[in-house]
Design an enzyme around this catalytic site. Structure first.
Site: not given
Length: 182
Positions: A112-113
């Protein structure tokens, strides 16, 4: 198949980590026999979130990040969550730990991030990876090649990087980590 002789380090801040991206890999790795250490940047209780906006469960870390060494682990895992990753990317201890992990040719996994942390550690250049789509331009500007894939495994620069886009990719992400360790 059990992976009982391996150690994994999962690093987060104490606020803002995406709940599923911390809890799911930790559970699957432990179920596979991996010795997992969850470390928060402060050593304090981790407040997880769902979708960056809703508070979710709390998780007690096993250790603070301070003093942990890459040589003690077979893989380092960075969960996402916008606040988590944005805070972690500026953490000099994590940057050094990630550089030591890559220098030792040990794998790093980020979802994800989480790949944001690779930019500040100087490890994104030359890698092919995926992430949450909003990081695409940041990663390209840092010298990475970005792909919209459920899972990306890259061996460039002498070390393995496993990346995934979001919680919907966790089954593939977790399996790839276990395969890498096995």
């Amino acid at each position: 198949m059990p992976v009982t002789d391996k150690r994994a380090l999962v690093v987060t801040t104490d606020f803002g980590v995406e709940e599923a991206e911390l809890v799911s890999p930790t559970k699957d790795l432990r179920d596979a026999g991996v010795d997992v250490t969850v470390a928060s940047s402060t050593g304090k209780t981790i407040q997880t979130v769902n979708g960056d906006k809703e508070w979710a469960s709390t998780v007690e870390p096993d250790s603070p990040l301070e003093g942990l060494r890459a040589e003690d682990y077979d893989i380092v895992i960075i969960p996402g969550g916008t606040v988590n990753a944005d805070t972690l990317r500026g953490n000099e201890q994590l940057q050094e730990l990630l550089r030591e992990t890559a220098s030792a040719q040990k794998p790093i996994a980020a979802i994800c991030h989480g790949p944001w942390t690779l930019i500040d550690a100087g490890l994104a250049r030359g890698k092919t990876l995926t992430s949450y789509p909003s990081l695409r331009l940041d990663l390209i500007n840092a010298g990475a090649t970005w792909e919209d894939q459920q899972l990306q495994r890259c061996t460039a620069n002498g070390w393995v990087l496993l990346t995934s886009r979001n919680p919907g990719d966790l089954d593939a992400f977790n399996a790839a980590i276990i395969d890498e360790l096995g």
